[in-house]
Design a protein around this motif. Structure first.
Motif, PDB file in Angstrom:
ATOM      1  N   UNK A  87       0.847  -1.206   0.000  1.00 55.70           N
ATOM      2  CA  UNK A  87       0.000   0.000   0.000  1.00 55.70           C
ATOM      3  C   UNK A  87       0.879   1.251   0.000  1.00 55.70           C
ATOM      4  N   UNK A  88       1.901   1.249   0.840  1.00 56.30           N
ATOM      5  CA  UNK A  88       2.841   2.382   0.845  1.00 56.30           C
ATOM      6  C   UNK A  88       3.557   2.488  -0.498  1.00 56.30           C
ATOM      7  N   UNK A  89       3.928   1.336  -1.040  1.00 56.96           N
ATOM      8  CA  UNK A  89       4.607   1.302  -2.334  1.00 56.96           C
ATOM      9  C   UNK A  89       3.715   1.894  -3.419  1.00 56.96           C
ATOM     10  N   UNK A  90       2.408   1.603  -3.330  1.00 53.28           N
ATOM     11  CA  UNK A  90       1.472   2.148  -4.310  1.00 53.28           C
ATOM     12  C   UNK A  90       1.400   3.670  -4.232  1.00 53.28           C
ATOM     13  N   UNK A  91       1.773   4.217  -3.088  1.00 59.29           N
ATOM     14  CA  UNK A  91       1.814   5.661  -2.917  1.00 59.29           C
ATOM     15  C   UNK A  91       3.195   6.240  -3.213  1.00 59.29           C
ATOM     16  N   UNK A  92       4.055   5.429  -3.832  1.00 53.60           N
ATOM     17  CA  UNK A  92       5.370   5.915  -4.222  1.00 53.60           C
ATOM     18  C   UNK A  92       6.421   5.859  -3.140  1.00 53.60           C
ATOM     19  N   UNK A  93       6.100   5.233  -2.020  1.00 50.44           N
ATOM     20  CA  UNK A  93       7.074   5.120  -0.941  1.00 50.44           C
ATOM     21  C   UNK A  93       8.026   3.953  -1.218  1.00 50.44           C
ATOM     22  N   UNK A  94       9.290   4.118  -0.896  1.00 52.57           N
ATOM     23  CA  UNK A  94      10.265   3.040  -0.986  1.00 52.57           C
ATOM     24  C   UNK A  94      10.123   2.165   0.266  1.00 52.57           C
ATOM     25  N   UNK A  95      10.034   0.850   0.083  1.00 49.34           N
ATOM     26  CA  UNK A  95       9.820  -0.052   1.227  1.00 49.34           C
ATOM     27  C   UNK A  95      10.813  -1.212   1.164  1.00 49.34           C
ATOM     28  N   UNK A  96      11.104  -1.757   2.307  1.00 44.52           N
ATOM     29  CA  UNK A  96      11.874  -2.995   2.438  1.00 44.52           C
ATOM     30  C   UNK A  96      10.993  -4.031   3.123  1.00 44.52           C
ATOM     31  N   UNK A  97      11.109  -5.271   2.673  1.00 46.53           N
ATOM     32  CA  UNK A  97      10.340  -6.351   3.272  1.00 46.53           C
ATOM     33  C   UNK A  97      11.210  -7.076   4.292  1.00 46.53           C
ATOM     34  N   UNK A  98      10.929  -6.907   5.570  1.00 46.58           N
ATOM     35  CA  UNK A  98      11.714  -7.602   6.595  1.00 46.58           C
ATOM     36  C   UNK A  98      11.546  -9.112   6.470  1.00 46.58           C
ATOM     37  N   UNK A  99      12.484  -9.861   7.042  1.00 43.12           N
ATOM     38  CA  UNK A  99      12.364 -11.313   7.083  1.00 43.12           C
ATOM     39  C   UNK A  99      11.048 -11.701   7.758  1.00 43.12           C
TER      40      UNK A  99
END
Length: 581
Positions: free
Chosen positions: A186-198
């Motif tokens: 959802x954040x990514x859809x708003x153009x935010x850069x995200x990391x997926x934790x383990x």
């Protein structure tokens, strides 16, 4: 019509006659008397063990009984020969009219041929797939889905009242992880850069879910703390995943009668009610478990818990249902779920689990035994792993799923029919190799192709018959002079067709739908063998020029084979092919 049942009845009648003549003592238990195909077809059409199982209680030698039984059976016009073999087995050969009558029965009964009332309307719940709603179904779920669906169809075919059920595992912490993973998309859809934790789910399948959430609520959750959105997002994400899972199942031809939610048992008093039922039977107590055998876990410590006395119902150890902090264990809602199934009035419960759930079998069977006072059996069928191959190498993971090959990957590559049939070419508890190249090749070594080709070949015969002006409708074939079917090759095919009702009941009693797949391959082999013999023996060709009556008899034989093939494929969930492309 079940010819094996009919001949067994003749054997029992002959035994009654021997009792009346004083050659056998009265009142012998005949429950274990069988009539089956002999291991070696050269020995006859059927064999009975009657003399072997009755000799000891009768105080006679098996051959004495077998000789007398053979003489009595020869009074039956259906029996051509009755020969004693070995210590006392009796091999029977039937008159050709018996096999001709089988073809007639198939043409008269159509798709109903082989259907059984063995189940007597018993209500059976078959629960299968039941995957965590955290992503698309993987290939292991595919095998469980196919096996469970085919088993449900087989039980329906044998006279059971079947409910297909999916248990949504939406009550544990994995759904919180799903919600957090969707939030990142959802954040990514708003153009935010995200990391997926383990521990989160990075598969591409959540991209669309995140985009859809953005379209639905805009940016109101962007930057908000977890306590604002987690609970609502759990439900949204679970619903999205279940929509995906339902679509995956539909692509495989699987449709459930009911979806039950683990979450629905929390906070509703249903878990408490189930545990109270066990408590009223003296099966719930406060205690400390023995330390686990083998290497001791670093975090193990003796602590008092609420335990279910599962050892009273066949388990190895008692099982915790409530933790020392007062929260329920994972086992507690599963107990409540099965209690719910029992209260819904099922006579038999069947759970289809993956191989990794083997350690769960005894505790779950113990719980159902305790909850139902032993009145409702629970059978648990484990499906072993599937190894995927392509181009001679292991088939790699799906980018869309992130970590595994999905059900949809398999269906998209080879189709639902091929997927389903191949998944049933091994017993459920045996490992399965799924080679994408081999399952599509057109050869005898590919059982899917071989069975479909037999059905398509006969369909082509029906079309050619119509072109030749021969009435090959089922009504006309049912009225054909089947006494014209006298060649041994033709009778061999009729014998194989006659095995279908017996095979169905055997598969239904053992809950083994793979037996249907094996049988269909053997039946298809006999169709192909008869077809091929016609190349060198014109009298065996299905269309006899200038002889409509003989043509109709021969066509009736192979048409009967396709009726059975179609019924068998229907149990497996596979569409019969009318032509090969």
């Amino acid at each position: 019509m079940n010819l094996f049942t009919d001949i067994r009845a003749a054997v029992l009648e002959a035994l009654t006659a021997l009792e009346g003549a004083g050659l056998l003592p009265a009142g012998l238990d005949r429950a274990n008397v069988t009539v089956e195909p002999p291991r070696d077809p050269a020995h006859g059409d059927m064999a009975t063990n009657a003399a072997m199982v009755l000799a000891k209680p009768a105080g006679l030698r098996p051959r004495e009984i077998a000789d007398a039984l053979a003489a009595e059976l020869m009074r039956d016009a259906r029996i051509d020969t009755a020969e004693v073999a070995g210590p006392g087995f009796l091999n029977l050969r039937l008159a050709p009219s018996c096999w001709q009558d089988v073809v007639r029965a198939v043409m008269d009964q159509g798709a109903g041929f082989g259907r059984s009332q063995m189940g007597q309307g018993r209500r059976v719940n078959v629960e299968y797939v039941s995957a965590n709603p955290t992503g698309p179904l993987h290939v292991g779920h595919t095998r469980g889905a196919v096996f469970g669906d085919a088993l449900a169809s087989l039980l329906d075919f044998t006279g059971h009242d079947v409910t297909r059920e999916y248990y949504i595992n939406d009550g544990g912490g994995q759904v919180d992880t799903l919600a957090r993973s969707v939030y990142l998309r959802y954040l990514e859809a708003h153009g935010r850069a995200v990391d997926f934790p383990d521990g989160t789910y990075p598969g591409d399948y959540l991209i669309e879910v995140g985009e859809a959430l953005k379209q639905k609520i805009g940016d109101i959750w962007v930057g908000q703390p977890e306590d604002v959105w987690l609970a609502e997002l759990r439900d949204y994400a679970t619903d999205a995943m279940m929509d995906l899972i339902r679509a995956d199942l539909k692509s495989l031809g699987v449709e459930m009668d009911r979806f039950s939610s683990e979450k629905s048992f929390y906070g509703t008093g249903l878990i408490e009610k189930a545990i109270a039922s066990l408590d009223a039977k003296g099966l719930i107590y406060e205690g400390v478990l023995e330390p686990p055998k083998g290497k001791m876990p670093d975090d193990w410590e003796p602590r008092e818990q609420t335990l279910f006395r599962s050892t009273a119902h066949g388990d190895d150890v008692d099982r915790p249902v409530k933790k020392s902090d007062g929260s329920w264990t994972y086992f507690a809602p599963d107990i409540a779920y099965h209690y719910d199934k029992i209260t819904r009035g099922f006579d038999l419960l069947i759970d289809v689990f993956g191989a990794d759930h083997g350690g769960y079998v005894k505790r779950m069977k113990a719980a159902v035994s305790a909850l139902s006072d032993g009145k409702v059996p629970l059978e648990i069928k484990l499906t072993q792993l599937v190894k995927l191959w392509k181009n001679g190498e292991p088939f790699k993971m799906s980018k869309r799923a992130g970590t595994f090959v999905t059900l949809r990957d398999v269906v998209d590559l080879v189709g639902a029919d091929v997927t389903r049939f191949v998944m049933l070419t091994r017993k459920n508890d045996a490992p399965l190799d799924f080679d994408f190249d081999k399952v599509l090749e057109q050869s005898k070594d590919n059982p899917v192709f071989y069975v479909q080709y037999a059905h398509a070949r006969v369909c082509s015969v029906l079309r050619k018959a119509a072109d030749a002006g021969i009435d090959a409708s089922d009504a006309a074939l049912g009225a054909a002079d089947l006494s014209l079917l006298s060649h041994e090759a033709e009778l061999t095919l009729a014998r194989k067709i006659a095995e279908w009702p017996r095979l169905v009941e055997l598969a239904g009693r053992t809950n083994e739908p793979h037996r249907v797949a094996f049988y269909l391959y053997d039946l298809a082999s006999e169709v192909h063998a008869l077809w091929n013999r016609g190349h060198d023996a014109p009298e065996l060709r299905f269309l006899q020029e200038g002889d409509a009556a003989t043509s109709q008899a021969k066509i009736a034989l192979v048409r009967a084979a396709t009726v059975v093939i179609s019924a068998g494929l229907g149990i497996l969930g596979v569409t019969p092919a009318e032509e090969m492309r």
